[in-house]
Design an enzyme around this catalytic site. Sequence first.
Site, short mmCIF file in Angstrom:
data_model
loop_
_atom_site.label_atom_id
_atom_site.label_comp_id
_atom_site.label_asym_id
_atom_site.label_seq_id
_atom_site.Cartn_x
_atom_site.Cartn_y
_atom_site.Cartn_z
N LYS A 13 22.48 -16.28 -35.31
CA LYS A 13 21.11 -16.52 -35.78
C LYS A 13 20.22 -15.29 -35.60
O LYS A 13 19.52 -14.90 -36.53
CB LYS A 13 20.50 -17.72 -35.07
CG LYS A 13 21.14 -19.05 -35.40
CD LYS A 13 20.44 -20.22 -34.73
CE LYS A 13 20.39 -20.15 -33.24
NZ LYS A 13 21.68 -20.25 -32.54
N ARG A 88 14.66 -27.64 -32.31
CA ARG A 88 15.98 -27.96 -31.76
C ARG A 88 16.28 -29.46 -31.79
O ARG A 88 17.40 -29.86 -31.54
CB ARG A 88 16.09 -27.48 -30.31
CG ARG A 88 16.10 -25.99 -30.17
CD ARG A 88 16.42 -25.62 -28.74
NE ARG A 88 16.29 -24.22 -28.49
CZ ARG A 88 17.28 -23.35 -28.58
NH1 ARG A 88 18.48 -23.76 -28.94
NH2 ARG A 88 17.09 -22.08 -28.32
N ARG A 127 28.82 -10.86 -26.47
CA ARG A 127 27.39 -10.60 -26.32
C ARG A 127 27.04 -10.38 -24.84
O ARG A 127 26.24 -9.52 -24.51
CB ARG A 127 26.58 -11.75 -26.91
CG ARG A 127 25.08 -11.51 -26.92
CD ARG A 127 24.35 -12.55 -27.71
NE ARG A 127 24.33 -13.83 -27.01
CZ ARG A 127 23.81 -14.94 -27.52
NH1 ARG A 127 23.31 -14.95 -28.74
NH2 ARG A 127 23.81 -16.05 -26.82
N ARG A 133 23.34 -10.53 -21.07
CA ARG A 133 22.44 -11.68 -20.94
C ARG A 133 22.98 -12.67 -19.91
O ARG A 133 24.13 -13.10 -19.97
CB ARG A 133 22.27 -12.38 -22.30
CG ARG A 133 21.30 -11.62 -23.17
CD ARG A 133 21.09 -12.20 -24.53
NE ARG A 133 21.00 -13.64 -24.61
CZ ARG A 133 20.81 -14.29 -25.74
NH1 ARG A 133 20.66 -13.63 -26.87
NH2 ARG A 133 20.75 -15.60 -25.76
N ARG A 144 25.18 -25.85 -23.68
CA ARG A 144 24.31 -25.63 -24.84
C ARG A 144 24.92 -26.24 -26.11
O ARG A 144 24.19 -26.77 -26.95
CB ARG A 144 24.02 -24.14 -25.00
CG ARG A 144 23.08 -23.63 -23.90
CD ARG A 144 22.95 -22.14 -23.84
NE ARG A 144 22.41 -21.58 -25.05
CZ ARG A 144 22.50 -20.30 -25.38
NH1 ARG A 144 23.12 -19.46 -24.58
NH2 ARG A 144 21.98 -19.85 -26.48
#
Length: 188
Positions: A13, A88, A127, A133, A144
């Site tokens: 995204k 969401r 990532r 992160r 999630r």
Amino acid sequence: MNLILLGPPGAGKGTQALKICKSFNLTHISTGDLLRDETKSESELGNQIKSIVESGNLVSNEIILKILKKFIDGNNNQNGFLFDGFPRNKEQSLLLNKLMNEINFKLDGVIMLDVNKDLLLDRILKRKKDEGRADDNEEVLQNRLRIYLEETQPLIEIYENENLLIKIDGVGEINQVNQRINTRLESL
């Protein structure tokens, strides 16, 4: 043009949002980025957000709306906005509708990036390695994804019934996926 970008964590995204905004001169609104920026500020709100995100849970609608409203007030782009990571759930979609009415904008489309679960995990772990992160790990991803399936997936049906859903195969090279998106958006 005002758009929403939906998809599970790791679907791309953020990457696609930047490309879409550049192509169509839209202001990118990433709730994830806004939340991370607030966390970096080390304010009381930022510390609260950090605790919630690092446990893999979603930040409350009240906090998200405060941050969104603050951002939109400071970035009124008449060409439109791309909402990345919001809404969401059904409640947030109603709140976004209210916010859109307040700023006298309408929603033109909802892009949904479709990516399988195994590829999502690979992307998240890459990532984490590339960006470092803290919220990118397998345990947090599983939580999630569960939340996404329970809360966000029902939005797809809502937006499909409103003829706003633009389902995009999110597998492939970044530019291939982006071309699929741009082709569909050019017909809006």
